[in-house]
Structures are given as C-alpha cells and as structure tokens.
Design a protein around this motif. Structure first.
Motif, PDB file in Angstrom:
ATOM      1  N   TYR A 176       0.831  -1.206   0.000  1.00 32.06           N
ATOM      2  CA  TYR A 176       0.000   0.000   0.000  1.00 32.06           C
ATOM      3  C   TYR A 176       0.871   1.264   0.000  1.00 32.06           C
ATOM      4  O   TYR A 176       0.525   2.249  -0.649  1.00 32.06           O
ATOM      5  CB  TYR A 176      -0.939   0.008   1.217  1.00 32.06           C
ATOM      6  CG  TYR A 176      -2.272  -0.672   0.967  1.00 32.06           C
ATOM      7  CD1 TYR A 176      -2.400  -1.701   0.035  1.00 32.06           C
ATOM      8  CD2 TYR A 176      -3.423  -0.282   1.653  1.00 32.06           C
ATOM      9  CE1 TYR A 176      -3.618  -2.326  -0.194  1.00 32.06           C
ATOM     10  CE2 TYR A 176      -4.655  -0.900   1.431  1.00 32.06           C
ATOM     11  CZ  TYR A 176      -4.742  -1.915   0.516  1.00 32.06           C
ATOM     12  OH  TYR A 176      -5.954  -2.521   0.287  1.00 32.06           O
ATOM     13  N   LEU A 177       1.978   1.224   0.727  1.00 35.70           N
ATOM     14  CA  LEU A 177       2.869   2.396   0.713  1.00 35.70           C
ATOM     15  C   LEU A 177       3.327   2.689  -0.715  1.00 35.70           C
ATOM     16  O   LEU A 177       3.375   3.832  -1.161  1.00 35.70           O
ATOM     17  CB  LEU A 177       4.107   2.149   1.597  1.00 35.70           C
ATOM     18  CG  LEU A 177       3.859   1.946   3.093  1.00 35.70           C
ATOM     19  CD1 LEU A 177       5.201   1.739   3.803  1.00 35.70           C
ATOM     20  CD2 LEU A 177       3.118   3.143   3.702  1.00 35.70           C
ATOM     21  N   ARG A 178       3.675   1.612  -1.424  1.00 35.60           N
ATOM     22  CA  ARG A 178       4.141   1.768  -2.792  1.00 35.60           C
ATOM     23  C   ARG A 178       3.009   2.245  -3.712  1.00 35.60           C
ATOM     24  O   ARG A 178       3.214   3.098  -4.578  1.00 35.60           O
ATOM     25  CB  ARG A 178       4.693   0.428  -3.297  1.00 35.60           C
ATOM     26  CG  ARG A 178       5.498   0.555  -4.563  1.00 35.60           C
ATOM     27  CD  ARG A 178       5.993  -0.775  -5.091  1.00 35.60           C
ATOM     28  NE  ARG A 178       5.814  -0.759  -6.519  1.00 35.60           N
ATOM     29  CZ  ARG A 178       6.758  -0.386  -7.382  1.00 35.60           C
ATOM     30  NH1 ARG A 178       7.973  -0.097  -6.959  1.00 35.60           N
ATOM     31  NH2 ARG A 178       6.514  -0.333  -8.668  1.00 35.60           N
ATOM     32  N   THR A 179       1.811   1.718  -3.496  1.00 38.46           N
ATOM     33  CA  THR A 179       0.654   2.136  -4.289  1.00 38.46           C
ATOM     34  C   THR A 179       0.410   3.636  -4.127  1.00 38.46           C
ATOM     35  O   THR A 179       0.274   4.371  -5.111  1.00 38.46           O
ATOM     36  CB  THR A 179      -0.606   1.365  -3.850  1.00 38.46           C
ATOM     37  OG1 THR A 179      -0.348  -0.045  -3.972  1.00 38.46           O
ATOM     38  CG2 THR A 179      -1.813   1.736  -4.699  1.00 38.46           C
ATOM     39  N   PHE A 180       0.377   4.096  -2.878  1.00 35.92           N
ATOM     40  CA  PHE A 180       0.114   5.519  -2.655  1.00 35.92           C
ATOM     41  C   PHE A 180       1.257   6.383  -3.190  1.00 35.92           C
ATOM     42  O   PHE A 180       1.022   7.467  -3.722  1.00 35.92           O
ATOM     43  CB  PHE A 180      -0.139   5.787  -1.160  1.00 35.92           C
ATOM     44  CG  PHE A 180      -1.422   5.147  -0.675  1.00 35.92           C
ATOM     45  CD1 PHE A 180      -2.632   5.446  -1.284  1.00 35.92           C
ATOM     46  CD2 PHE A 180      -1.428   4.245   0.377  1.00 35.92           C
ATOM     47  CE1 PHE A 180      -3.829   4.858  -0.854  1.00 35.92           C
ATOM     48  CE2 PHE A 180      -2.613   3.654   0.814  1.00 35.92           C
ATOM     49  CZ  PHE A 180      -3.816   3.961   0.195  1.00 35.92           C
ATOM     50  N   ARG A 181       2.473   5.878  -3.073  1.00 35.74           N
ATOM     51  CA  ARG A 181       3.607   6.629  -3.619  1.00 35.74           C
ATOM     52  C   ARG A 181       3.423   6.828  -5.118  1.00 35.74           C
ATOM     53  O   ARG A 181       3.666   7.905  -5.653  1.00 35.74           O
ATOM     54  CB  ARG A 181       4.906   5.872  -3.340  1.00 35.74           C
ATOM     55  CG  ARG A 181       6.137   6.658  -3.683  1.00 35.74           C
ATOM     56  CD  ARG A 181       7.388   5.812  -3.908  1.00 35.74           C
ATOM     57  NE  ARG A 181       7.453   4.638  -3.057  1.00 35.74           N
ATOM     58  CZ  ARG A 181       8.233   3.595  -3.303  1.00 35.74           C
ATOM     59  NH1 ARG A 181       9.029   3.579  -4.360  1.00 35.74           N
ATOM     60  NH2 ARG A 181       8.241   2.555  -2.498  1.00 35.74           N
ATOM     61  N   ARG A 182       2.994   5.768  -5.819  1.00 31.74           N
ATOM     62  CA  ARG A 182       2.793   5.881  -7.266  1.00 31.74           C
ATOM     63  C   ARG A 182       1.668   6.844  -7.611  1.00 31.74           C
ATOM     64  O   ARG A 182       1.592   7.360  -8.727  1.00 31.74           O
ATOM     65  CB  ARG A 182       2.531   4.511  -7.883  1.00 31.74           C
ATOM     66  CG  ARG A 182       3.823   3.727  -8.056  1.00 31.74           C
ATOM     67  CD  ARG A 182       3.657   2.559  -8.990  1.00 31.74           C
ATOM     68  NE  ARG A 182       3.075   2.927 -10.269  1.00 31.74           N
ATOM     69  CZ  ARG A 182       2.540   2.047 -11.107  1.00 31.74           C
ATOM     70  NH1 ARG A 182       2.522   0.757 -10.778  1.00 31.74           N
ATOM     71  NH2 ARG A 182       2.035   2.428 -12.261  1.00 31.74           N
ATOM     72  N   LEU A 183       0.777   7.068  -6.665  1.00 30.18           N
ATOM     73  CA  LEU A 183      -0.291   8.049  -6.877  1.00 30.18           C
ATOM     74  C   LEU A 183       0.181   9.466  -6.536  1.00 30.18           C
ATOM     75  O   LEU A 183      -0.610  10.405  -6.572  1.00 30.18           O
ATOM     76  CB  LEU A 183      -1.512   7.694  -6.015  1.00 30.18           C
ATOM     77  CG  LEU A 183      -2.201   6.368  -6.344  1.00 30.18           C
ATOM     78  CD1 LEU A 183      -3.245   6.027  -5.291  1.00 30.18           C
ATOM     79  CD2 LEU A 183      -2.837   6.425  -7.725  1.00 30.18           C
ATOM     80  N   GLY A 184       1.464   9.580  -6.193  1.00 26.80           N
ATOM     81  CA  GLY A 184       2.002  10.892  -5.865  1.00 26.80           C
ATOM     82  C   GLY A 184       1.736  11.300  -4.430  1.00 26.80           C
ATOM     83  O   GLY A 184       1.811  12.478  -4.088  1.00 26.80           O
ATOM     84  N   LEU A 185       1.432  10.319  -3.561  1.00 26.26           N
ATOM     85  CA  LEU A 185       1.022  10.620  -2.191  1.00 26.26           C
ATOM     86  C   LEU A 185       1.931   9.963  -1.165  1.00 26.26           C
ATOM     87  O   LEU A 185       2.519   8.913  -1.415  1.00 26.26           O
ATOM     88  CB  LEU A 185      -0.392  10.075  -1.950  1.00 26.26           C
ATOM     89  CG  LEU A 185      -1.490  10.606  -2.840  1.00 26.26           C
ATOM     90  CD1 LEU A 185      -2.747   9.794  -2.614  1.00 26.26           C
ATOM     91  CD2 LEU A 185      -1.738  12.080  -2.535  1.00 26.26           C
ATOM     92  N   SER A 186       1.999  10.572   0.001  1.00 22.88           N
ATOM     93  CA  SER A 186       2.605   9.916   1.143  1.00 22.88           C
ATOM     94  C   SER A 186       1.487   9.636   2.149  1.00 22.88           C
ATOM     95  O   SER A 186       0.938  10.556   2.741  1.00 22.88           O
ATOM     96  CB  SER A 186       3.670  10.839   1.743  1.00 22.88           C
ATOM     97  OG  SER A 186       4.146  10.289   2.929  1.00 22.88           O
ATOM     98  N   ALA A 187       1.118   8.376   2.261  1.00 26.54           N
ATOM     99  CA  ALA A 187       0.015   8.007   3.156  1.00 26.54           C
ATOM    100  C   ALA A 187       0.600   7.332   4.389  1.00 26.54           C
ATOM    101  O   ALA A 187       1.323   6.345   4.283  1.00 26.54           O
ATOM    102  CB  ALA A 187      -0.963   7.086   2.440  1.00 26.54           C
ATOM    103  N   ILE A 188       0.293   7.871   5.542  1.00 28.24           N
ATOM    104  CA  ILE A 188       0.896   7.382   6.780  1.00 28.24           C
ATOM    105  C   ILE A 188       0.004   6.336   7.434  1.00 28.24           C
ATOM    106  O   ILE A 188      -1.187   6.574   7.655  1.00 28.24           O
ATOM    107  CB  ILE A 188       1.166   8.561   7.723  1.00 28.24           C
ATOM    108  CG1 ILE A 188       2.213   9.465   7.048  1.00 28.24           C
ATOM    109  CG2 ILE A 188       1.648   8.082   9.087  1.00 28.24           C
ATOM    110  CD1 ILE A 188       2.556  10.684   7.825  1.00 28.24           C
TER     111      ILE A 188
END
Lengths: 439, 439
Positions: free
Chosen positions: A181-193
């Motif tokens: 999920y961290l990688r998924t959100f990163r690819r969306l241009g996001l940092s999700a904590i």
C-alpha cells in the motif's frame, strides 16, 4: 482530446452545497455531477482520473501477487445471516426484496461473499496463500452524505481478501499488503501514513488506516515525524526479512487518529520536536481478523498434517473514488487543482489564444498531433472564448503543464510553457517545447 | 500468469443447472460462479475476457467520437416519474426505498439520467452533436434468470446516447453508430448481422438489433445471405456518403428476428438460394426515438436561428457481459471454448508435462519469460497433475495456442505446438516456437 469535442462543463461560480475544496473543484472542473444525495455521475475529466487511480492500484495488486476477480454489487442476505452481520450491520446497509420476495442487499463490503467463494473452491493448504481482490462499486446509505465523493453513498472501492493456513503466514500476508500500500500511494504521488486503527464492524485483532495529510481532513492525526522519513516510503523492499523489519519500524512509531489517540502515550513516546498534530483523509484501511468469518461460514482447508482447519483471513481496502477527492484536498491552491503527474487527466494542456487566426490554429493543431504522438495525452483548448476564461479553466482543471500559443509569440516561433505546480512560466521555441516536458 | 498462483478452479463434470454450452463452459472453465439467481462473480479467467471486450468497445467508441462517462447504478425515482416510465416499466425494475424513505431504483437503462445531465449542462446547438456513453452494471429482475450470463439479473452493458439539434443530424448519428458497431463486433472476432427490430420499452421510430449466429441462440433469424458479404463487414468506410450508402444497403436487405419476421415478405424479397433461416444471439440494440425523452424532461437547445428546440436523441447498447456467453455459443466444440485471438484470456498456454523434472521445468520457465517479454500474455500450467487432466483443462479454457514441453521432446530441443481452432499439432524447435505464433 479537443475541448470542443468532449464534455467538460466548467463552472465559474462556487456551488453553494460544496463545503470543502475537493467538492468545489470537482463540480467546478466538470469532473462529477450529483444525481441524488451522495450519488454521482463521473464526467470525462473525472472518469479519467478515477480510471488512472484504479489502474495503478491494479498494477500494484498484480505486483503483490493478488488475483483480480469481480463480485457483483447485489448480494443475497443469506450469507450475512450466516455470519450474523445481517442484523449487526446498521441502516447504512441498503436492503430490499427482489420480485420473488427474497431479501437482498447492495454490498457495503464483501467478507461473506468472498469467504463463500473460497469455501466452495479451495480445500487444501497447497492452494494457499491466496489473495483475491476486486474493484467494484459499493453502497453505504449514509444518513447525511456530504463532501462530494469523499463521503458519498455509492463509491468505488478496491477490497482484497487474504487466505492463509495459519496465523504466521496470515501475519506475513498482512505485512505484505501493508508495504504494498505504501508503494501504491507513492505511485499516486502521495505519502500516506499508516496509523493504528480500531477494527470496527469488520472485527478482528489488528488494523491500520492509511491517511494522507490535508488541512480539511476529516480526522485529527498525531504522529512521530520520524515515520515520514522511513525508507519504506521511497524505496522498494526486497525479501520478507526487509519487509518485516520495515513493518516493525513503522508500526512501533506513534501514529494514531483521534479515534485511538492516547495523549499521555504520545507525550511519553515522541520527543517534543517530532510531534506532528495535523489533519488527514483516510484512503486505505486493512484488517487482520483471523478466523472470524471462516469459523462462521465453515471455510476450512486441510493443512500439511491432513487436519481440517479454519482459514485465516484479512481484508484490505483502498477508497478509489474517495482518493480522487483526497488527492485534491492535498493538492490544490486558490485557483484550482494541481494534479500529481501520475494521475493527471491529461498530461499537458495546449491553449489556443486565438482560434479564428488560421496560423495560430494550425500551429496548435501541429503541436497537438506531436504531443499525441509523444504519448503526452494532450488536451487542446480550441474553444472560441476570451483568453481570460481559458486561462482560468486551465488553472482550475490543474494539468501539470500548459503550453499557450498566440499570434504574437508565434511570429517569433515561441510558445509559453507553464508549470502548474510551481507557477513558473518560460517562453520556449515551439519546436523545443515538448522536449522540455518529456525531459 | 502461473496456474499455480492464480485462482482458476476448473470442473470435470457438467453442472446440472447449465442448459447451454456457454453456461456449462463458463462454470467448468472457472470463469464465473453464481452467487444468487442470475448474479455472478467473475473469476480471473472470466474477468480477463470481460475486460478485453470492454476495452475494445471503449476503443471503438473513442474512434467514433463518443465520450465516456460513468453514471451510478442507483437512481432516484424522480426522473422516471417525470418521463412516465416509473409506472410503465414492469417488475424487471428493482425498486426500493433508502433510509429516508425516498424511492430509488437500480438502473436497468439510463435514458432519463443522461437526459437530465444533458439538460443541466448544454444549452446551445454549438455543443452538438454529442454522444455520451458508459459501461456500467445494470440490474433487471428477470422472473426466471437462466443461461448463465446470457440472461442474468446483474449484467454489464455499454449504453450510449446521442444528442442532435434536428432529425437529419440525429439520423446521421444513428447511422454512424450502426456502422461503428459492425467494426466493434468485427474486432471481437464476430460477424453480427443488423436486423430490423421493435423498439419495445425504449420507444421510438427506428431500431436495429445486432445478432451473432449460434445454434443455441434465443431468437430465430431470417435474412438474405447477401448481407453477410457486404463490404461494410470487412472494410472501414470513409466519409459520410460511403457510410450512408452502406447503411442503406444493409437495412434494405431482408434481416429480421422472429419478433418482426414477415414470411410472405421474406419469400417475396429474397431469392430461394439466399434465404438463411438460423438462430442468433442478440449482442447489440440501437434506437432512434427523436424527442420522446427530451420532450418529457424539457431538454432543449437553442438552434442556429436562436429558437429553443427539443434535442433529438438515440440510444445504443452493447451487452458486454452477455457477449462473453454469446461468443462461447458461437465459438466452441465438444472439448471446450475456442476463443477468438482478440479476446482470449491469455495469448498462449505453456503446458509443463512433468513439473518434478528440473530440466523440463527450467525449459518451461525460460519459455514463459520469453513469451511474457514478447507480449504474448502466457499462462503456464505448472500444476503437479497428470498430463491427461492438464490437456483436458487447456482444451476447456480454449487459448488460441498451446505449447507442450515434456522430458522426451526436450532431449531433442523440441516442443509441441497446437492450434486450438484447427486442432493442428506440430513438433517445433523450442527456440523457434514463439516465432510460429507471432508470425
């Protein structure tokens, strides 16, 4: 796409019903239109973003070894009676009878259905681990739908389900999803904590929410700033050991929403200068619930010792339609949306300042064809309108780059290239302008 | 994809409930599983085909200039009361109340909703012509769902809607869709014959159904064999004049289903040796209904003379999930499905005859990697099973090509290449086998 041939109805005025930025901008930019309370049509601009997000989620699910299926929106009540959730689930669940008087419901989630599919098909530990997901519309009959797609009634969600023969392998499955999920959100241009969460109506032992920071977020968040700089946010991990170490680091640092926040513990665990108190939008939620559903529904597999055991399960959600709003909350300014490149509805806007000037239009058409050939997925604003309105619309819809061509610059072979995020503008020779974007 | 890591549960025995080939094979090949009467989950193999069909439809809609949107599954009853269809539509429409007691429905079609969106956004003929479509799940509460996905209750449909300022341009829009549908079906590997149809509950003046021939088809069809050889089935048309000529040719020849068949006219119009009497599956249906909905809902535009006129509309459907069944009805033999290459779930199967032989497995893995790199989207059967079951499963799931590698052939560097459609088998050097497929 040519603006004149698509359906991209922008609005100058802020609709009265929109209380937050994403709702305002999604209406103004012609991304969605409401059909009933909390129920929306996605117009071409919105659908492009929604599709790009879903495709990235899909791509990362495949990388993580999950298998895509597609369960229906309508479910029979039978399985929910078997699990005990038919009565336990509140009025958010939309229930009705079909023409034969059978009780049905519009699925708000799919634990029961996927467990039923599993129990009918899988009998041996040899077919495990298994992770099945789908991206499908859900319905939750919110008492007061609001904030546009952020808290709608009909919404698009990726929900995945893992099946393992024992708790140890189920825990590894959970950690793998956590990291993917961290990688998924990163690819969306996001940092999700990732934050420690309550399990709520899904039930279970272990749960984390993923939140992106945004001033207008629905939750207050409290976390140790050291988390944000963890390499797991920026690097790919290889091997289970590295993955488990990252999981341990990220989950041992303090990170909670107001739901689970413990002020004393926060003060005790986190040094003053690393205490972040902010707001966030939930975009993912994962659960490990062991044998809760497999016990209730009798989903067993034979283990290596030949014994039938209840399968261990987890479930993993990403709010795909909610992410569109969440990203706008995190990425906008007073003029409109600022799309991360990865999910921008178009890669570049080309603004024709004077469509009744044959040379200017010919230059725009040429550049448009070149941008298409370069795979930049351009939007050409070929509308016969005053420049002011066109500039404002381009700012509003928030493409990463805008190239403006007008008769004056054209005389010198020049265009203006603007970066939406930084606001920087440069005059660039038309023949070189696309190379500035593609790098 | 490796068979051992996906979810592809095949069945040897024919399920008792399946009366027709497509239903039998979709269950046996692990493409779908039923959750409730007429409601299915699409497993990975089925979802791949469904997605490929939807992508081809999407691609051809873009080519025809249509804009993709996505309307919700749940609709408010208000608009249907405005059009008069809320009472007129039979018990196939699933109706219910939300938690606030508002009457809602699961959309069986979207004429009202798209007309509402249009009337809120478009005021001038300058924004026309416009064609908006979506690919979305629909629900029709069939009294007796049967034949698997061919007559299910929850089904995936592409429905498009055209808007024009007058009848002449609306007629052209209708003809353009008519011709684009021929191309769409051709890309799916099908020849779908347009037949004169009743307009039914949609209403209107002009309607055609598109049927593919299949022995088990639900409708009896009667047509002039000259139609099938019309160049419009095999060639792309350029320009409106050529398109209108093809439309006139195709619609003046006799082609009707049992619903509209006129035996005397058939005998009179069609020479004996060109009379085809056969069965077919409906896969598309188009309607021109003029101002039926725009009058009811007050959807007007200003025309070039500055006068407000009701917009002229048509609607255009393709049964996306139904096509999966329809294609199998048209393309199978006694051993299983024979997929047209364009929509096959995988491009090639690689069958490892002996997974506990290290050399054989290494050779299969190498070929699998090469096939992936060549974009062939291979399925590697790496299951530890007897060859007989693996061969039978490969026949059943019907990939266009199967490469079999066993220890004996491997000693001479040879594999067997089989064409599913023709049944032809050849021994081919392993290093040359992929080139035989890619041509």
């Amino acid at each position: 796409m040519r603006w004149s041939r698509t359906f991209l109805p922008t609005m100058k005025d802020t609709p009265a019903e929109a209380q937050i930025a994403s709702h305002r901008y999604m209406l103004r930019a012609g991304m969605v239109r409401q059909n009933a309370a909390g129920i929306y049509t996605w117009l071409p601009l919105g659908l492009r973003v929604l599709t790009k997000i879903a495709d990235i989620v899909r791509d990362e699910q495949a990388r993580a070894g999950a298998n895509e299926v597609l369960m229906p929106t309508i479910q029979s009540a039978d399985l929910w009676q078997e699990s005990g959730r038919f009565d336990a689930y509140g009025p958010e669940m939309l229930r009705f009878e079909d023409r034969h008087g059978r009780t049905m419901l519009y699925g708000p989630t799919n634990e029961e259905m996927i467990t039923d599919i599993f129990r009918r098909e899988v009998q041996s530990y040899k077919n495990l681990p298994l992770n099945l997901y789908h991206i499908q519309w859900k319905f939750r009959d919110e008492v007061r739908p609001r904030f546009g797609v952020m808290r709608g009634r009909e919404f698009l969600m990726k929900d995945g389900y893992s099946f393992d023969v024992d708790e140890a392998s189920a825990a590894l499955a959970y950690k793998k999803v956590f990291i993917s999920y961290l990688r998924t959100f990163r690819r969306l241009g996001l940092s999700a904590i990732p934050m420690q969460a309550d399990t709520g109506p899904i039930g279970g032992d272990l749960s984390h929410e993923f939140l992106i920071q945004a001033e207008t977020g629905e939750s207050e968040v409290f976390f140790d700033s050291a988390i944000s700089s963890d390499p797991a946010f920026t690097e790919d991990l290889t091997g289970d050991a590295e993955l488990e170490a990252a999981f341990d680091r990220l989950t041992s640092a303090y990170a909670r929403t107001d739901e689970t926040h413990d002020a004393a513990l926060f003060d005790q665990q986190v040094p003053t200068d690393r205490r972040v108190v902010s707001r966030g939008v939930e975009v993912g939620h994962i659960f490990y619930f062991g044998t809760k559903y497999s016990d209730a529904l009798g989903a067993t597999v034979q283990n290596a010792e030949g014994k039938d055991v209840a399968v261990h399960m987890g479930s993993y959600g990403i709010g795909v339609s909610r992410l569109v709003g969440g990203i706008i909350e995190a990425c906008h300014d007073e003029n409109g949306i600022i799309w991360p490149t990865e999910i921008a509805p178009f890669g570049v806007g080309i603004l024709n300042l004077k469509v009744d000037d044959a040379d200017c239009t010919a230059a725009c058409d040429r550049l448009y064809a070149q941008a298409q050939a370069a795979g930049l997925d351009p939007l050409l604003d070929d509308r016969d309108m005053r420049p002011g309105g066109k500039f404002a619309d381009m700012e509003l819809i928030g493409l990463p780059w805008v190239i403006t061509i007008g008769p004056r610059g054209l005389n010198d072979g020049m265009a203006e290239l603007k970066n939406r995020k930084t606001g920087e503008k440069h005059d660039v020779a038309i023949h070189a302008v696309l190379a500035k974007i593609t790098g």
